[in-house]
Design a protein around this motif. Structure first.
Motif, PDB file in Angstrom:
ATOM      1  N   THR A   8      -5.726 -12.604  -1.718  1.00 46.41           N
ATOM      2  CA  THR A   8      -4.691 -11.976  -2.529  1.00 46.41           C
ATOM      3  C   THR A   8      -4.545 -12.683  -3.872  1.00 46.41           C
ATOM      4  OG1 THR A   8      -3.541 -11.393  -0.487  1.00 46.41           O
ATOM      5  CG2 THR A   8      -2.293 -11.210  -2.523  1.00 46.41           C
ATOM      6  N   SER A  46      -4.129  -1.395  -7.651  1.00 49.25           N
ATOM      7  CA  SER A  46      -3.846  -0.446  -6.572  1.00 49.25           C
ATOM      8  C   SER A  46      -4.436  -0.939  -5.247  1.00 49.25           C
ATOM      9  CB  SER A  46      -4.367   0.941  -6.914  1.00 49.25           C
ATOM     10  OG  SER A  46      -5.770   0.959  -6.914  1.00 49.25           O
ATOM     11  N   LEU A  49      -1.985  -3.520  -3.973  1.00 48.60           N
ATOM     12  CA  LEU A  49      -0.754  -2.923  -3.454  1.00 48.60           C
ATOM     13  C   LEU A  49      -0.992  -2.230  -2.111  1.00 48.60           C
ATOM     14  CD1 LEU A  49       0.759  -1.486  -6.741  1.00 48.60           C
ATOM     15  CD2 LEU A  49       1.577  -3.431  -5.411  1.00 48.60           C
ATOM     16  N   ARG A  50      -2.154  -1.589  -1.963  1.00 49.14           N
ATOM     17  CA  ARG A  50      -2.475  -0.967  -0.672  1.00 49.14           C
ATOM     18  C   ARG A  50      -2.615  -2.016   0.425  1.00 49.14           C
ATOM     19  NH1 ARG A  50      -7.480   1.823  -1.779  1.00 49.14           N
ATOM     20  NH2 ARG A  50      -7.010   2.139  -3.951  1.00 49.14           N
ATOM     21  N   ARG A  51      -3.257  -3.138   0.092  1.00 46.39           N
ATOM     22  CA  ARG A  51      -3.411  -4.214   1.091  1.00 46.39           C
ATOM     23  C   ARG A  51      -2.054  -4.779   1.486  1.00 46.39           C
ATOM     24  NH1 ARG A  51      -7.904  -8.444  -0.444  1.00 46.39           N
ATOM     25  NH2 ARG A  51      -8.624  -8.277   1.681  1.00 46.39           N
ATOM     26  N   LYS A  52      -1.168  -4.935   0.514  1.00 44.18           N
ATOM     27  CA  LYS A  52       0.163  -5.472   0.792  1.00 44.18           C
ATOM     28  C   LYS A  52       0.956  -4.511   1.669  1.00 44.18           C
ATOM     29  CE  LYS A  52       4.324  -7.171  -1.394  1.00 44.18           C
ATOM     30  NZ  LYS A  52       5.007  -7.448  -2.651  1.00 44.18           N
ATOM     31  N   ARG A  53       0.895  -3.222   1.365  1.00 45.58           N
ATOM     32  CA  ARG A  53       1.613  -2.224   2.158  1.00 45.58           C
ATOM     33  C   ARG A  53       1.087  -2.192   3.584  1.00 45.58           C
ATOM     34  NH1 ARG A  53       0.515   2.823  -0.218  1.00 45.58           N
ATOM     35  NH2 ARG A  53       1.719   2.104  -1.986  1.00 45.58           N
ATOM     36  N   LYS A  54      -0.233  -2.271   3.727  1.00 45.28           N
ATOM     37  CA  LYS A  54      -0.838  -2.264   5.066  1.00 45.28           C
ATOM     38  C   LYS A  54      -0.419  -3.509   5.847  1.00 45.28           C
ATOM     39  CE  LYS A  54      -5.329  -1.766   7.295  1.00 45.28           C
ATOM     40  NZ  LYS A  54      -6.768  -1.651   7.067  1.00 45.28           N
ATOM     41  N   GLN A  55      -0.387  -4.657   5.155  1.00 41.68           N
ATOM     42  CA  GLN A  55       0.012  -5.896   5.809  1.00 41.68           C
ATOM     43  C   GLN A  55       1.476  -5.862   6.233  1.00 41.68           C
ATOM     44  OE1 GLN A  55      -0.086  -9.283   3.228  1.00 41.68           O
ATOM     45  NE2 GLN A  55      -0.113 -10.745   4.902  1.00 41.68           N
ATOM     46  N   GLN A  56       2.346  -5.260   5.425  1.00 44.72           N
ATOM     47  CA  GLN A  56       3.761  -5.184   5.775  1.00 44.72           C
ATOM     48  C   GLN A  56       3.999  -4.229   6.921  1.00 44.72           C
ATOM     49  OE1 GLN A  56       5.710  -4.208   2.111  1.00 44.72           O
ATOM     50  NE2 GLN A  56       5.875  -6.346   1.473  1.00 44.72           N
ATOM     51  N   GLN A  57       3.195  -3.170   7.049  1.00 45.71           N
ATOM     52  CA  GLN A  57       3.363  -2.221   8.138  1.00 45.71           C
ATOM     53  C   GLN A  57       2.931  -2.810   9.476  1.00 45.71           C
ATOM     54  OE1 GLN A  57       1.200   1.251   6.965  1.00 45.71           O
ATOM     55  NE2 GLN A  57       2.830   2.006   5.629  1.00 45.71           N
ATOM     56  N   THR A  58       1.952  -3.710   9.450  1.00 46.45           N
ATOM     57  CA  THR A  58       1.479  -4.274  10.707  1.00 46.45           C
ATOM     58  C   THR A  58       2.376  -5.400  11.211  1.00 46.45           C
ATOM     59  OG1 THR A  58       0.001  -5.807   9.543  1.00 46.45           O
ATOM     60  CG2 THR A  58      -0.916  -3.693  10.253  1.00 46.45           C
TER      61      THR A  58
END
Length: 59
Positions: A8, A46, A49-58
């Motif tokens: 990151t 982008s 941000l996609r990696r961060k969103r995926k990490q927060q969802q898991t």
């Protein structure tokens, strides 16, 4: 410091360097390179941000 993610940090550094290079390209009046770097900076952002969103969802 145990939440530090090297991937990151590298991605964020690449985004910053891309936008710095845009300023340099504009200063040298190489506008096509500035446009390429500008869009690549947003593409890298982008991805981050996609990696961060995926990490927060898991978690």
């Amino acid at each position: 410091m145990k939440n530090f993610h090297m991937n990151t940090a590298l991605l964020a550094s690449l985004v910053i360097l891309s936008f710095i290079a845009v300023g340099f390209a504009i200063g040298q009046e190489i506008f096509w390179l500035a446009a390429v770097l500008f869009f690549s900076g947003f593409a890298l952002m982008s991805v981050g941000l996609r990696r961060k969103r995926k990490q927060q969802q898991t978690s």
